[in-house]
Design a protein around this motif. Structure first.
Motif, mmCIF file in Angstrom:
data_model
loop_
_atom_site.group_PDB
_atom_site.id
_atom_site.type_symbol
_atom_site.label_atom_id
_atom_site.label_comp_id
_atom_site.label_asym_id
_atom_site.label_seq_id
_atom_site.Cartn_x
_atom_site.Cartn_y
_atom_site.Cartn_z
ATOM 1 N N GLN A 4 12.659 -1.942 -36.116
ATOM 2 C CA GLN A 4 11.705 -2.917 -36.650
ATOM 3 C C GLN A 4 10.412 -2.223 -37.076
ATOM 4 O OE1 GLN A 4 11.778 -5.315 -33.060
ATOM 5 N NE2 GLN A 4 12.406 -7.113 -34.265
ATOM 6 N N PHE A 5 9.969 -1.305 -36.254
ATOM 7 C CA PHE A 5 8.748 -0.560 -36.569
ATOM 8 C C PHE A 5 8.921 0.239 -37.852
ATOM 9 C CE2 PHE A 5 5.974 3.218 -35.999
ATOM 10 C CZ PHE A 5 4.754 2.575 -36.004
ATOM 11 N N GLU A 6 10.063 0.883 -37.999
ATOM 12 C CA GLU A 6 10.331 1.661 -39.207
ATOM 13 C C GLU A 6 10.367 0.758 -40.436
ATOM 14 O OE1 GLU A 6 11.006 4.784 -41.834
ATOM 15 O OE2 GLU A 6 10.093 4.701 -39.853
ATOM 16 N N GLU A 7 10.914 -0.447 -40.288
ATOM 17 C CA GLU A 7 10.906 -1.412 -41.395
ATOM 18 C C GLU A 7 9.474 -1.762 -41.802
ATOM 19 O OE1 GLU A 7 13.269 -4.994 -41.024
ATOM 20 O OE2 GLU A 7 14.840 -3.875 -39.963
ATOM 21 N N ILE A 8 8.625 -1.992 -40.831
ATOM 22 C CA ILE A 8 7.222 -2.313 -41.097
ATOM 23 C C ILE A 8 6.545 -1.133 -41.799
ATOM 24 C CG2 ILE A 8 4.970 -2.759 -40.015
ATOM 25 C CD1 ILE A 8 6.640 -4.249 -37.777
ATOM 26 N N ARG B 10 5.646 4.764 -28.893
ATOM 27 C CA ARG B 10 6.954 4.254 -28.469
ATOM 28 C C ARG B 10 6.807 3.298 -27.286
ATOM 29 N NH1 ARG B 10 9.977 4.002 -24.680
ATOM 30 N NH2 ARG B 10 8.661 5.355 -23.431
ATOM 31 N N ALA B 11 5.985 3.655 -26.320
ATOM 32 C CA ALA B 11 5.778 2.813 -25.134
ATOM 33 C C ALA B 11 5.102 1.494 -25.505
ATOM 34 C CB ALA B 11 4.958 3.563 -24.090
ATOM 35 N N ILE B 12 4.121 1.545 -26.408
ATOM 36 C CA ILE B 12 3.429 0.329 -26.834
ATOM 37 C C ILE B 12 4.392 -0.587 -27.583
ATOM 38 C CG2 ILE B 12 1.625 -0.577 -28.361
ATOM 39 C CD1 ILE B 12 -0.013 2.003 -27.570
ATOM 40 N N LEU B 13 5.210 -0.009 -28.459
ATOM 41 C CA LEU B 13 6.202 -0.813 -29.183
ATOM 42 C C LEU B 13 7.164 -1.484 -28.215
ATOM 43 C CD1 LEU B 13 7.030 1.565 -32.155
ATOM 44 C CD2 LEU B 13 5.782 -0.606 -32.271
ATOM 45 N N GLU B 14 7.645 -0.721 -27.239
ATOM 46 C CA GLU B 14 8.567 -1.280 -26.235
ATOM 47 C C GLU B 14 7.903 -2.426 -25.479
ATOM 48 O OE1 GLU B 14 10.159 0.391 -22.090
ATOM 49 O OE2 GLU B 14 10.983 1.476 -23.824
ATOM 50 N N PHE B 15 6.661 -2.223 -25.061
ATOM 51 C CA PHE B 15 5.922 -3.263 -24.346
ATOM 52 C C PHE B 15 5.788 -4.528 -25.196
ATOM 53 C CE2 PHE B 15 1.974 -5.486 -23.358
ATOM 54 C CZ PHE B 15 2.166 -5.758 -22.009
ATOM 55 N N ARG B 16 5.544 -4.348 -26.485
ATOM 56 C CA ARG B 16 5.353 -5.480 -27.399
ATOM 57 C C ARG B 16 6.669 -6.069 -27.903
ATOM 58 N NH1 ARG B 16 0.273 -6.488 -27.453
ATOM 59 N NH2 ARG B 16 -1.292 -4.880 -27.623
ATOM 60 N N GLY B 17 7.793 -5.487 -27.478
ATOM 61 C CA GLY B 17 9.098 -6.022 -27.866
ATOM 62 C C GLY B 17 9.498 -5.693 -29.295
ATOM 63 N N GLU C 146 -2.872 -4.714 -17.221
ATOM 64 C CA GLU C 146 -3.471 -3.397 -17.021
ATOM 65 C C GLU C 146 -2.655 -2.311 -17.717
ATOM 66 O OE1 GLU C 146 -5.487 -0.493 -13.688
ATOM 67 O OE2 GLU C 146 -4.248 -2.153 -12.973
ATOM 68 N N TYR C 147 -1.332 -2.493 -17.795
ATOM 69 C CA TYR C 147 -0.475 -1.505 -18.451
ATOM 70 C C TYR C 147 -0.858 -1.334 -19.920
ATOM 71 C CZ TYR C 147 3.820 0.749 -20.145
ATOM 72 O OH TYR C 147 4.736 1.592 -20.733
ATOM 73 N N ILE C 148 -0.985 -2.439 -20.658
ATOM 74 C CA ILE C 148 -1.321 -2.320 -22.074
ATOM 75 C C ILE C 148 -2.746 -1.779 -22.238
ATOM 76 C CG2 ILE C 148 -2.064 -4.717 -22.437
ATOM 77 C CD1 ILE C 148 -0.141 -2.476 -24.946
ATOM 78 N N LEU C 149 -3.646 -2.154 -21.359
ATOM 79 C CA LEU C 149 -5.006 -1.610 -21.392
ATOM 80 C C LEU C 149 -4.966 -0.092 -21.202
ATOM 81 C CD1 LEU C 149 -8.152 -2.036 -21.303
ATOM 82 C CD2 LEU C 149 -7.868 -2.167 -18.821
ATOM 83 N N ARG C 150 -4.212 0.366 -20.207
ATOM 84 C CA ARG C 150 -4.125 1.805 -19.923
ATOM 85 C C ARG C 150 -3.381 2.555 -21.024
ATOM 86 N NH1 ARG C 150 -7.141 3.665 -15.380
ATOM 87 N NH2 ARG C 150 -7.469 1.835 -14.099
ATOM 88 N N LEU C 151 -2.356 1.929 -21.631
ATOM 89 C CA LEU C 151 -1.678 2.556 -22.767
ATOM 90 C C LEU C 151 -2.663 2.783 -23.906
ATOM 91 C CD1 LEU C 151 1.726 0.640 -22.962
ATOM 92 C CD2 LEU C 151 1.444 3.108 -22.593
ATOM 93 N N ASN C 152 -3.470 1.772 -24.188
ATOM 94 C CA ASN C 152 -4.451 1.887 -25.270
ATOM 95 C C ASN C 152 -5.508 2.951 -24.956
ATOM 96 O OD1 ASN C 152 -3.181 -0.041 -26.864
ATOM 97 N ND2 ASN C 152 -4.354 -1.714 -25.987
ATOM 98 N N GLN C 153 -5.951 3.000 -23.707
ATOM 99 C CA GLN C 153 -6.916 4.029 -23.306
ATOM 100 C C GLN C 153 -6.315 5.423 -23.452
ATOM 101 O OE1 GLN C 153 -7.848 2.849 -19.283
ATOM 102 N NE2 GLN C 153 -9.565 1.553 -19.930
ATOM 103 N N LYS C 154 -5.067 5.560 -23.015
ATOM 104 C CA LYS C 154 -4.387 6.847 -23.096
ATOM 105 C C LYS C 154 -4.187 7.253 -24.555
ATOM 106 C CE LYS C 154 -2.213 10.189 -20.854
ATOM 107 N NZ LYS C 154 -2.910 11.063 -19.935
ATOM 108 N N LEU C 155 -3.884 6.294 -25.423
ATOM 109 C CA LEU C 155 -3.729 6.583 -26.842
ATOM 110 C C LEU C 155 -5.047 7.125 -27.406
ATOM 111 C CD1 LEU C 155 -2.055 6.523 -29.442
ATOM 112 C CD2 LEU C 155 -2.719 4.121 -29.708
ATOM 113 N N GLN C 156 -6.151 6.492 -27.075
ATOM 114 C CA GLN C 156 -7.462 6.981 -27.532
ATOM 115 C C GLN C 156 -7.713 8.401 -27.021
ATOM 116 O OE1 GLN C 156 -9.983 3.771 -26.022
ATOM 117 N NE2 GLN C 156 -10.462 3.207 -28.122
#
Length: 103
Positions: free
Chosen positions: A77-81, A65-72, A32-42
């Motif tokens: 790493q994100f900046e490299e990508i 930042r929260a989504i990246l943390e959740f996804r590890g 539910e956390y990742i679902l709500r993060l995605n909803q909040k992002l939208q």
């Protein structure tokens, strides 16, 4: 009583309590956390598109930042990508609009 059922920033319950009101919160499970993060992002992207506010961009950045943390994924790493994509395909600073491609 107003029912919200939405993801809020960590300190919002403190802010509510400081205003003399009470609230009920619950901790979300991973699904539910990742679902709500995605909803909040939208939601925040829609708010940014409506008023072009830098404040909304800050909310979007916090959600990323929260989504990246959740996804590890670390910020490094994100900046490299991001950098690799920029090197391979460029950024958006030239303001290019692709009109069409022909064979």
């Amino acid at each position: 009583m107003i029912v919200y059922n939405k993801l809020v920033r960590d300190r919002i319950p403190e802010v509510i309590a400081a205003s003399g009101k009470r609230c009920e919160v619950r901790v979300l499970d991973d699904q539910e956390y990742i679902l709500r993060l995605n909803q909040k992002l939208q939601e925040e992207v829609q708010e940014y598109l409506a008023d072009q506010s830098v404040e909304e961009l800050a909310d979007i950045a916090e959600l990323i930042r929260a989504i990246l943390e959740f996804r590890g994924v670390s910020p490094d790493q994100f900046e490299e990508i991001r950098r690799a994509k920029q090197e391979a395909r460029g950024g958006f600073s030239k303001r290019l609009l692709l009109v069409h491609v022909s064979d």
